[in-house]
Design a protein around this motif. Structure first.
Motif, PDB file in Angstrom:
ATOM      1  N   GLY A 124       0.821  -1.207   0.000  1.00  0.00           N
ATOM      2  CA  GLY A 124       0.000   0.000   0.000  1.00  0.00           C
ATOM      3  C   GLY A 124       0.847   1.246   0.000  1.00  0.00           C
ATOM      4  N   SER A 125       0.230   2.382  -0.155  1.00  0.00           N
ATOM      5  CA  SER A 125       0.965   3.623  -0.223  1.00  0.00           C
ATOM      6  C   SER A 125       1.498   4.003   1.145  1.00  0.00           C
ATOM      7  CB  SER A 125       0.036   4.705  -0.774  1.00  0.00           C
ATOM      8  OG  SER A 125      -0.168   5.718   0.095  1.00  0.00           O
ATOM      9  N   ASN A 126       2.809   4.372   1.171  1.00  0.00           N
ATOM     10  CA  ASN A 126       3.491   4.821   2.378  1.00  0.00           C
ATOM     11  C   ASN A 126       3.341   3.800   3.523  1.00  0.00           C
ATOM     12  OD1 ASN A 126       4.300   7.264   1.218  1.00  0.00           O
ATOM     13  ND2 ASN A 126       2.298   8.173   1.634  1.00  0.00           N
ATOM     14  N   ASN A 220       5.657   7.581  -4.083  1.00  0.00           N
ATOM     15  CA  ASN A 220       5.300   9.002  -4.175  1.00  0.00           C
ATOM     16  C   ASN A 220       3.847   9.266  -4.549  1.00  0.00           C
ATOM     17  OD1 ASN A 220       5.651   8.046  -6.753  1.00  0.00           O
ATOM     18  ND2 ASN A 220       6.585   9.922  -7.536  1.00  0.00           N
ATOM     19  N   TYR A 221       3.053   8.220  -4.748  1.00  0.00           N
ATOM     20  CA  TYR A 221       1.619   8.389  -4.992  1.00  0.00           C
ATOM     21  C   TYR A 221       0.872   7.425  -4.069  1.00  0.00           C
ATOM     22  CZ  TYR A 221       2.180  11.283  -9.188  1.00  0.00           C
ATOM     23  OH  TYR A 221       2.478  12.310 -10.073  1.00  0.00           O
ATOM     24  N   SER A 222      -0.345   7.833  -3.748  1.00  0.00           N
ATOM     25  CA  SER A 222      -1.188   6.977  -2.916  1.00  0.00           C
ATOM     26  C   SER A 222      -1.918   5.971  -3.796  1.00  0.00           C
ATOM     27  CB  SER A 222      -2.212   7.809  -2.138  1.00  0.00           C
ATOM     28  OG  SER A 222      -1.571   8.696  -1.257  1.00  0.00           O
ATOM     29  N   ALA A 223      -1.934   4.733  -3.347  1.00  0.00           N
ATOM     30  CA  ALA A 223      -2.644   3.687  -4.088  1.00  0.00           C
ATOM     31  C   ALA A 223      -4.134   3.808  -3.832  1.00  0.00           C
ATOM     32  CB  ALA A 223      -2.149   2.317  -3.675  1.00  0.00           C
ATOM     33  N   PHE A 233      -2.530   3.401  -9.031  1.00  0.00           N
ATOM     34  CA  PHE A 233      -2.310   4.787  -8.622  1.00  0.00           C
ATOM     35  C   PHE A 233      -3.045   5.727  -9.575  1.00  0.00           C
ATOM     36  CE2 PHE A 233       1.402   2.229  -7.560  1.00  0.00           C
ATOM     37  CZ  PHE A 233       1.561   2.478  -6.194  1.00  0.00           C
ATOM     38  N   ASN A 234      -3.669   6.758  -9.013  1.00  0.00           N
ATOM     39  CA  ASN A 234      -4.311   7.804  -9.816  1.00  0.00           C
ATOM     40  C   ASN A 234      -3.378   9.011  -9.831  1.00  0.00           C
ATOM     41  OD1 ASN A 234      -5.941   9.778 -10.970  1.00  0.00           O
ATOM     42  ND2 ASN A 234      -7.803   9.009  -9.969  1.00  0.00           N
ATOM     43  N   ILE A 235      -2.823   9.295 -11.006  1.00  0.00           N
ATOM     44  CA  ILE A 235      -1.853  10.402 -11.102  1.00  0.00           C
ATOM     45  C   ILE A 235      -2.506  11.670 -11.683  1.00  0.00           C
ATOM     46  CG2 ILE A 235       0.080   8.801 -11.250  1.00  0.00           C
ATOM     47  CD1 ILE A 235       0.185   9.316 -14.266  1.00  0.00           C
TER      48      ILE A 235
END
Length: 382
Positions: A124-126, A220-223, A233-235
């Motif tokens: 997961g993110s971070n 560097n992006y949140s899942a 990931f939504n960029i």
């Protein structure tokens, strides 16, 4: 007077003759009786042997007592015991009892182990996510079948299931190296229109092999979603000519090792290795080993990752051109054991040269609206 003396002489002569005749008759009778008794001793032993054999072992005995008069038998035994008890020793008869038919053969069916699949770690993110252990499944040997019903036999044979034994196999660990592995996915809008709601599904690293530990340290992006080892990931939006990069860093520790001892599983895997190791495409060789191992009843899987061709530790820099495939087989009580068919490593890695990415390739996917996008994927050791 003379007549009286003559009568006495005649009486004495008759007496002597009578005594002589009696003595001769007694001697003849004694000799004949001794002959009979001597013969009775021999015959009695034989008769007793036959009698006891017929009495105790009539079932299955080959002794034939037909034609023997039982009265003569008992009389001979009696005379022999009475006359010469020390000489009379009945013979012992040993008769092997055999069943009417051989017992039916029984078979022990042992079921093959079920192939296992790895449980991918979800990143997961971070978040710092550790690799999850693989869950193995297998079937224990079937219970020993009972013999089928049939005719009774004199001998009962009980089948026993073969005892499956395994020699303990362990790892001997050597030196270790810590690496920072960076994955980057770069998405570029090559069109003249804006691309909106750009969503990128990225297969991240997975690992459950004992010679490597893998931890996601930053992204560097949140899942927005996770499925297996794939994180999405939504960029956002991309203007014409704009690029955005998804960057994920992993802390990796790689150890050198070798396995100790051997057992049936290791030897079967070695057989598969000897038949498939050599020069050629690394993935083709790995898949050949996996196929052969499974034919022999050994669980095996493909590993996708990176390796340095110089047979040494990893060095910093891009991993382009280092893409590599090898294989692993599973040993109960130990876990996954690697085999590199190209480098000729069986059950050992002498260098910290192999980095695991996954256990099967998965594609990068990009979803968007408008514009024209392209994506590039790169990996490096920092």
């Amino acid at each position: 007077m003379k007549k009286k003396i003559a009568w006495i002489k005649s009486f004495l002569i008759c007496l002597v003759v009578t005594l002589v005749m009696l003595g001769a008759g007694y001697q003849v009778f004694t000799v004949e009786n001794e002959k009979v008794l001597a013969g009775s001793i021999v015959e009695a032993a034989l008769y007793e042997q036959i009698y006891q054999s017929d009495k105790q072992y009539s079932a299955g005995s080959e002794v034939n007592t037909s034609g023997i008069d039982q009265n003569e038998l008992y009389e001979a035994i009696y005379l022999a015991k009475k006359t010469e008890p020390g000489l009379y020793k009945p013979a012992k008869v040993q008769i092997a009892l055999t069943p009417d038919e051989e017992p039916e053969e029984t078979a022990v069916k042992v079921s093959a182990a079920v192939e296992t699949t790895s449980s991918p770690v979800t990143q997961g993110s971070n978040q710092n996510s550790e690799s999850q252990p693989v869950e193995t499944a297998g079937e224990t040997p079937a219970a020993t079948p009972m013999p089928s019903s049939g005719q009774d036999t004199s001998i009962t044979v009980q089948a026993e299931a073969p005892v499956v034994t395994s020699s303990p196999v362990t790892y001997s660990w050597g030196s270790s190296r810590n690496y920072t592995y960076r994955m980057e996915v770069r998405v570029t809008n090559n069109g003249s229109d804006t691309s909106s709601n750009v969503r990128v599904s990225v297969p991240l690293l997975e690992n459950n092999s004992p010679y490597q530990t893998t931890k996601l340290t930053s992204v560097n992006y949140s899942a927005v979603s996770n499925s297996g080892r794939v994180s999405t990931f939504n960029i956002g939006d991309l203007a014409p000519g704009e690029s955005k990069t998804i960057r994920a860093d992993f802390a990796i520790t790689v150890r050198t090792f070798s396995i100790n001892s051997t057992n049936d599983t290791v030897e079967k895997a070695r057989q598969a290795y000897n038949q498939t190791a050599g020069s050629g495409n690394c993935r083709t060789l790995a898949l050949a080993f996996i196929s052969k191992s499974r034919e022999l009843g050994v669980q095996a899987r493909e590993v996708v990752g990176y390796a340095r061709a110089q047979r040494g530790a990893m060095t910093s820099g891009s991993l382009q051109g280092s893409r590599h495939s090898w294989a692993e087989f599973y040993v109960d009580g130990l876990g996954w054991v690697p085999v590199d068919l190209t480098f000729k490593y069986f059950g050992n890695f002498p260098h910290t040269s192999h980095i695991i990415e996954s256990y099967g390739d998965q594609s990068l996917k990009v979803n968007f609206t408008g514009g024209s996008l392209s994506a590039s994927w790169s990996n490096a050791i920092l």
